[in-house]
Design a protein around this motif. Structure first.
Motif, PDB file in Angstrom:
ATOM      1  N   ARG A 129       0.859  -1.181   0.000  1.00  0.00           N
ATOM      2  CA  ARG A 129       0.000   0.000   0.000  1.00  0.00           C
ATOM      3  C   ARG A 129       0.899   1.235   0.000  1.00  0.00           C
ATOM      4  O   ARG A 129       1.686   1.416   0.909  1.00  0.00           O
ATOM      5  CB  ARG A 129      -0.922  -0.020   1.192  1.00  0.00           C
ATOM      6  N   PRO A 130       0.762   2.087  -1.014  1.00  0.00           N
ATOM      7  CA  PRO A 130       1.719   3.179  -1.193  1.00  0.00           C
ATOM      8  C   PRO A 130       1.525   4.404  -0.297  1.00  0.00           C
ATOM      9  O   PRO A 130       2.405   5.250  -0.222  1.00  0.00           O
ATOM     10  CB  PRO A 130       1.535   3.566  -2.656  1.00  0.00           C
ATOM     11  N   HIS A 131       0.405   4.519   0.391  1.00  0.00           N
ATOM     12  CA  HIS A 131       0.149   5.713   1.198  1.00  0.00           C
ATOM     13  C   HIS A 131       0.005   5.318   2.666  1.00  0.00           C
ATOM     14  O   HIS A 131      -0.652   4.320   2.980  1.00  0.00           O
ATOM     15  CB  HIS A 131      -1.120   6.417   0.721  1.00  0.00           C
ATOM     16  N   ASP A 132       0.601   6.100   3.553  1.00  0.00           N
ATOM     17  CA  ASP A 132       0.482   5.784   4.968  1.00  0.00           C
ATOM     18  C   ASP A 132       0.581   7.053   5.811  1.00  0.00           C
ATOM     19  O   ASP A 132       1.095   8.075   5.367  1.00  0.00           O
ATOM     20  CB  ASP A 132       1.553   4.783   5.395  1.00  0.00           C
ATOM     21  N   ALA A 133       0.070   6.953   7.013  1.00  0.00           N
ATOM     22  CA  ALA A 133       0.146   8.046   7.976  1.00  0.00           C
ATOM     23  C   ALA A 133       0.144   7.446   9.373  1.00  0.00           C
ATOM     24  O   ALA A 133      -0.458   6.391   9.609  1.00  0.00           O
ATOM     25  CB  ALA A 133      -1.029   8.999   7.812  1.00  0.00           C
ATOM     26  N   THR A 134       0.826   8.124  10.279  1.00  0.00           N
ATOM     27  CA  THR A 134       0.877   7.697  11.669  1.00  0.00           C
ATOM     28  C   THR A 134       0.344   8.815  12.545  1.00  0.00           C
ATOM     29  O   THR A 134       0.782   9.962  12.430  1.00  0.00           O
ATOM     30  CB  THR A 134       2.317   7.347  12.089  1.00  0.00           C
ATOM     31  N   LEU A 135      -0.604   8.474  13.400  1.00  0.00           N
ATOM     32  CA  LEU A 135      -1.165   9.417  14.364  1.00  0.00           C
ATOM     33  C   LEU A 135      -0.662   9.035  15.743  1.00  0.00           C
ATOM     34  O   LEU A 135      -0.655   7.852  16.101  1.00  0.00           O
ATOM     35  CB  LEU A 135      -2.696   9.352  14.351  1.00  0.00           C
ATOM     36  N   ARG A 136      -0.255  10.026  16.517  1.00  0.00           N
ATOM     37  CA  ARG A 136       0.202   9.794  17.892  1.00  0.00           C
ATOM     38  C   ARG A 136      -0.617  10.663  18.831  1.00  0.00           C
ATOM     39  O   ARG A 136      -0.736  11.863  18.619  1.00  0.00           O
ATOM     40  CB  ARG A 136       1.674  10.118  18.037  1.00  0.00           C
ATOM     41  N   PHE A 137      -1.168  10.028  19.865  1.00  0.00           N
ATOM     42  CA  PHE A 137      -1.977  10.734  20.859  1.00  0.00           C
ATOM     43  C   PHE A 137      -1.315  10.527  22.217  1.00  0.00           C
ATOM     44  O   PHE A 137      -1.249   9.403  22.707  1.00  0.00           O
ATOM     45  CB  PHE A 137      -3.404  10.191  20.878  1.00  0.00           C
ATOM     46  N   GLU A 138      -0.831  11.608  22.807  1.00  0.00           N
ATOM     47  CA  GLU A 138      -0.164  11.519  24.108  1.00  0.00           C
ATOM     48  C   GLU A 138      -1.157  11.856  25.218  1.00  0.00           C
ATOM     49  O   GLU A 138      -1.935  12.797  25.100  1.00  0.00           O
ATOM     50  CB  GLU A 138       1.020  12.472  24.158  1.00  0.00           C
ATOM     51  N   TYR A 139      -1.109  11.081  26.301  1.00  0.00           N
ATOM     52  CA  TYR A 139      -2.007  11.249  27.433  1.00  0.00           C
ATOM     53  C   TYR A 139      -1.219  11.561  28.691  1.00  0.00           C
ATOM     54  O   TYR A 139       0.000  11.377  28.741  1.00  0.00           O
ATOM     55  CB  TYR A 139      -2.856   9.989  27.621  1.00  0.00           C
ATOM     56  N   GLU A 140      -1.937  11.999  29.722  1.00  0.00           N
ATOM     57  CA  GLU A 140      -1.277  12.379  30.970  1.00  0.00           C
ATOM     58  C   GLU A 140      -0.744  11.173  31.740  1.00  0.00           C
ATOM     59  O   GLU A 140       0.073  11.333  32.647  1.00  0.00           O
ATOM     60  CB  GLU A 140      -2.217  13.207  31.850  1.00  0.00           C
ATOM     61  N   SER A 141      -1.192   9.980  31.374  1.00  0.00           N
ATOM     62  CA  SER A 141      -0.697   8.779  32.048  1.00  0.00           C
ATOM     63  C   SER A 141      -0.753   7.581  31.104  1.00  0.00           C
ATOM     64  O   SER A 141      -1.536   7.566  30.143  1.00  0.00           O
ATOM     65  CB  SER A 141      -1.545   8.475  33.287  1.00  0.00           C
TER      66      SER A 141
END
Length: 81
Positions: A2-14
């Motif tokens: 698959r030629p298209h990709d994205a990474t999402l990062r969600f940071e939390y307090e714990s």
């Protein structure tokens, strides 16, 4: 491949909050992905990581929108608990 990709990062307090949100959304893996995209969900300490791969940009955008919405709902519900 698959030629298209994205990474999402969600940071939390714990790490515990990240774990709860990760568990809530990871149940959707395989349920909402289409023929043109796939997603993986993982956690690294206090960070939720969502990786979306897709055959085309339309499918990538749709996947990203879907996962952002799911995570938003999980965060809201977790905040109410």
């Amino acid at each position: 491949m698959r030629p298209h990709d994205a990474t999402l990062r969600f940071e939390y307090e714990s790490a515990e909050r990240a774990r709860v949100v990760t568990r809530a959304v990871s149940q959707e893996i395989g349920e909402i992905d289409g023929d043109r995209s796939a997603t993986s969900v993982s956690r690294d300490g206090d960070t939720l990581v969502v990786e979306v791969v897709a055959d085309d940009l339309v499918a990538l955008r749709a996947g990203l929108n879907t996962w952002q919405s799911l995570i938003s709902v999980a965060e809201t519900v977790n905040g109410l608990a």
